[in-house]
Motif scaffolding. Structure first.
Motif, PDB file in Angstrom:
ATOM      1  N   GLY A 117      -7.087   9.455  -2.962  1.00 32.44           N
ATOM      2  CA  GLY A 117      -7.364   8.832  -4.248  1.00 32.44           C
ATOM      3  C   GLY A 117      -7.148   7.331  -4.257  1.00 32.44           C
ATOM      4  N   THR A 118      -6.264   6.828  -3.364  1.00 35.37           N
ATOM      5  CA  THR A 118      -5.987   5.386  -3.296  1.00 35.37           C
ATOM      6  C   THR A 118      -6.567   4.743  -2.040  1.00 35.37           C
ATOM      7  N   LEU A 119      -7.352   5.515  -1.284  1.00 36.79           N
ATOM      8  CA  LEU A 119      -7.835   5.034   0.014  1.00 36.79           C
ATOM      9  C   LEU A 119      -8.712   3.792  -0.110  1.00 36.79           C
ATOM     10  N   VAL A 120      -9.715   3.856  -0.984  1.00 37.23           N
ATOM     11  CA  VAL A 120     -10.629   2.721  -1.119  1.00 37.23           C
ATOM     12  C   VAL A 120      -9.891   1.490  -1.630  1.00 37.23           C
ATOM     13  N   ARG A 121      -8.963   1.705  -2.539  1.00 34.09           N
ATOM     14  CA  ARG A 121      -8.163   0.577  -3.027  1.00 34.09           C
ATOM     15  C   ARG A 121      -7.387  -0.067  -1.884  1.00 34.09           C
ATOM     16  N   SER A 122      -6.790   0.743  -1.025  1.00 28.34           N
ATOM     17  CA  SER A 122      -6.035   0.216   0.114  1.00 28.34           C
ATOM     18  C   SER A 122      -6.938  -0.566   1.057  1.00 28.34           C
ATOM     19  N   ILE A 123      -8.127  -0.017   1.315  1.00 30.01           N
ATOM     20  CA  ILE A 123      -9.072  -0.700   2.205  1.00 30.01           C
ATOM     21  C   ILE A 123      -9.498  -2.024   1.598  1.00 30.01           C
ATOM     22  N   ASN A 124      -9.830  -2.024   0.323  1.00 35.81           N
ATOM     23  CA  ASN A 124     -10.284  -3.257  -0.341  1.00 35.81           C
ATOM     24  C   ASN A 124      -9.222  -4.343  -0.309  1.00 35.81           C
ATOM     25  N   THR A 125      -7.993  -3.999  -0.683  1.00 36.35           N
ATOM     26  CA  THR A 125      -6.933  -5.002  -0.713  1.00 36.35           C
ATOM     27  C   THR A 125      -6.617  -5.525   0.682  1.00 36.35           C
ATOM     28  N   THR A 126      -6.674  -4.650   1.685  1.00 32.63           N
ATOM     29  CA  THR A 126      -6.384  -5.077   3.051  1.00 32.63           C
ATOM     30  C   THR A 126      -7.463  -6.014   3.578  1.00 32.63           C
ATOM     31  N   VAL A 127      -8.731  -5.656   3.350  1.00 29.63           N
ATOM     32  CA  VAL A 127      -9.828  -6.506   3.817  1.00 29.63           C
ATOM     33  C   VAL A 127      -9.783  -7.878   3.145  1.00 29.63           C
ATOM     34  N   VAL A 128      -9.550  -7.886   1.845  1.00 28.44           N
ATOM     35  CA  VAL A 128      -9.486  -9.156   1.115  1.00 28.44           C
ATOM     36  C   VAL A 128      -8.336 -10.018   1.640  1.00 28.44           C
ATOM     37  N   ALA A 129      -7.211  -9.393   1.967  1.00 24.89           N
ATOM     38  CA  ALA A 129      -6.074 -10.145   2.496  1.00 24.89           C
ATOM     39  C   ALA A 129      -6.327 -10.625   3.928  1.00 24.89           C
ATOM     40  N   LEU A 130      -7.056  -9.820   4.719  1.00 23.67           N
ATOM     41  CA  LEU A 130      -7.289 -10.174   6.121  1.00 23.67           C
ATOM     42  C   LEU A 130      -8.315 -11.292   6.294  1.00 23.67           C
ATOM     43  N   LEU A 131      -9.271 -11.411   5.378  1.00 23.67           N
ATOM     44  CA  LEU A 131     -10.333 -12.408   5.540  1.00 23.67           C
ATOM     45  C   LEU A 131      -9.797 -13.842   5.635  1.00 23.67           C
TER      46      LEU A 131
ATOM     47  N   ASP B 191       0.826  -1.212   0.000  1.00 20.77           N
ATOM     48  CA  ASP B 191       0.000   0.000   0.000  1.00 20.77           C
ATOM     49  C   ASP B 191       0.857   1.258   0.000  1.00 20.77           C
ATOM     50  N   THR B 192       1.988   1.188   0.701  1.00 17.76           N
ATOM     51  CA  THR B 192       2.873   2.350   0.757  1.00 17.76           C
ATOM     52  C   THR B 192       3.382   2.722  -0.637  1.00 17.76           C
ATOM     53  N   VAL B 193       3.810   1.721  -1.396  1.00 16.36           N
ATOM     54  CA  VAL B 193       4.337   1.968  -2.734  1.00 16.36           C
ATOM     55  C   VAL B 193       3.241   2.475  -3.676  1.00 16.36           C
ATOM     56  N   VAL B 194       2.009   1.981  -3.500  1.00 17.63           N
ATOM     57  CA  VAL B 194       0.894   2.444  -4.334  1.00 17.63           C
ATOM     58  C   VAL B 194       0.683   3.949  -4.142  1.00 17.63           C
ATOM     59  N   VAL B 195       0.674   4.410  -2.899  1.00 17.66           N
ATOM     60  CA  VAL B 195       0.495   5.840  -2.626  1.00 17.66           C
ATOM     61  C   VAL B 195       1.705   6.630  -3.115  1.00 17.66           C
ATOM     62  N   PHE B 196       2.910   6.081  -2.888  1.00 14.76           N
ATOM     63  CA  PHE B 196       4.123   6.766  -3.340  1.00 14.76           C
ATOM     64  C   PHE B 196       4.124   6.950  -4.860  1.00 14.76           C
ATOM     65  N   ASP B 197       3.662   5.942  -5.579  1.00 16.32           N
ATOM     66  CA  ASP B 197       3.633   6.033  -7.032  1.00 16.32           C
ATOM     67  C   ASP B 197       2.675   7.134  -7.484  1.00 16.32           C
ATOM     68  N   SER B 198       1.510   7.202  -6.830  1.00 14.68           N
ATOM     69  CA  SER B 198       0.551   8.256  -7.144  1.00 14.68           C
ATOM     70  C   SER B 198       1.132   9.627  -6.807  1.00 14.68           C
ATOM     71  N   LEU B 199       1.826   9.698  -5.695  1.00 12.55           N
ATOM     72  CA  LEU B 199       2.426  10.966  -5.263  1.00 12.55           C
ATOM     73  C   LEU B 199       3.542  11.394  -6.221  1.00 12.55           C
ATOM     74  N   LYS B 200       4.317  10.442  -6.669  1.00 13.41           N
ATOM     75  CA  LYS B 200       5.400  10.753  -7.613  1.00 13.41           C
ATOM     76  C   LYS B 200       4.854  11.338  -8.905  1.00 13.41           C
ATOM     77  N   GLU B 201       3.792  10.723  -9.422  1.00 13.48           N
ATOM     78  CA  GLU B 201       3.189  11.207 -10.658  1.00 13.48           C
ATOM     79  C   GLU B 201       2.582  12.599 -10.469  1.00 13.48           C
ATOM     80  N   GLY B 202       1.969  12.811  -9.307  1.00 13.16           N
ATOM     81  CA  GLY B 202       1.277  14.073  -9.069  1.00 13.16           C
ATOM     82  C   GLY B 202       2.188  15.247  -8.814  1.00 13.16           C
TER      83      GLY B 202
END
Length: 367
Positions: free
Chosen positions: A240-254, A207-218
């Protein structure tokens, strides 16, 4: 569209959002409190090291009607040490006793045979030396150190050194919390725990890298515009990446929760407890740190850069001048605010861009 999907789209466009960067000190304080609690738990309770690290004996019996609780009492009385007993699928018992040598192992085996009503020759005894556990621990520390170094090097090259430092702090934060939880709940530390700890490192970075990538582009060409500060773009990147982070985390935690609460809790599978607890705590801590620790820390470090300080000063001065005229800073934008090759995209900035006035552009089109 689902409510979550609609919320994600609105966050992505910048129509709604939470000020993560502006409220970063609150989350820093919460993280420091959690980390201190974990450290205190580790210092007071310590880690319950398993037989693989302390050394000892493991006795495996054939099918018996003796309950786990009764077997624990009998094994503890026979050995003089706390025993851990697990029921096996064939109805037998796995009795684990730490700090037992060969001579004492034979004595304990005889007592268990008598107390459990099982022939001594049918009880399998395996001895584990503490040196083997020490080798595992050393290799784990070596692997962790190599991983940290490679992560810092990669992030420094792919992004920048500030992001590498922030990611490293987030990783240490996640590992400290996970180890502290182990100390507080008293779970046994086994090779499965080590596997779990090393596994969460990759998840923590995702998740950290996903946000960093968005930040780098922006932030490409950020100094060529006078509309957003670095912290504002960082905040929009998180939203902008919040829901994606929540979705991936929940799917991994289940599935991990299934292993922990059903496999470990209901079925009593000890090794599943060791791995799944580390994964569960680590995944949750990793999602938290990527949002509330890593990116705000990057913004803090970046805002100390002289260029970013000068940019922020120009932006605030522009906004103050616009406010004095009773206008919006949006109305004071110029062509330089939106260079064609560096204009912030909707994916990063989170809102539709309107062309500046007076440049012959067709109204209503995006830049």
């Amino acid at each position: 569209m689902s409510r979550l999907g609609s919320l994600g789209a609105r966050l992505y466009r910048g129509e709604v959002g939470y000020d993560f960067i502006g409220k970063r000190k609150i989350w820093y304080g919460i993280s420091i409190l959690i980390t201190i609690t974990a450290i205190v738990g580790l210092a007071v309770s310590g880690l319950n090291m398993g037989i693989e690290f302390k050394g000892g004996a493991v006795f495996t019996t054939p099918k018996t009607s003796v309950t786990v609780a009764k077997a624990e009492d009998l094994a503890t009385e026979a050995s003089g040490h706390q025993a851990i007993v697990q029921k096996l699928g064939n109805g037998g018992l796995r009795i684990q006793i730490t700090e037992v040598d060969t001579a004492k192992s034979d004595e304990i085996k005889g007592k268990l045979s008598k107390d459990l009503g099982v022939p001594a020759e049918k009880i399998a005894a395996d001895l584990v030396g503490p040196s083997w556990g020490e080798q595992i621990a050393n290799k784990a520390w070596t692997g962790l150190g190599i991983f940290m170094v490679l992560v810092v090097i990669y992030l420094a090259i792919a992004f920048e050194w500030r992001m590498a430092i922030a990611a490293l702090v987030a990783l240490i934060h996640d590992i400290t919390i996970t180890v502290g939880v182990y100390a507080l709940v008293g779970f046994e530390v086994t090779p499965g725990t080590v596997i779990g700890l090393l596994t969460i490192l990759g998840y923590s970075l995702y998740d950290t890298v996903v946000v960093f990538d968005s930040l780098k582009e922006g932030t490409k060409g950020i100094t060529k515009q006078t509309r957003w500060t670095y912290s504002e773009i960082a905040n929009r990147s998180i939203n902008g990446t919040l829901v994606r982070s929540i979705n991936t985390t929940v799917v991994a935690l289940l599935p991990v929760a299934g292993l922990l609460f059903i496999g470990g809790g209901v079925l009593g599978a000890g090794m599943l407890n060791d791995i799944s607890l580390a994964l569960f705590v680590g995944l949750a801590a990793g999602a938290y740190s990527s949002i509330f620790i890593a990116t705000p820390l990057v913004a803090d470090l970046k805002e100390r850069d002289p260029q970013m300080k000068a940019l922020k000063k120009r932006i605030l001065a522009k906004r103050a001048a616009a406010a004095a005229k009773g206008e919006s800073a949006e109305d004071e934008s110029s062509e330089d605010d939106y260079p064609d090759d560096t204009a912030p995209t909707a994916a990063v900035v989170g809102q539709r861009q309107q062309p500046p006035r007076g440049h012959g552009r067709t109204p209503g089109k995006r830049r």
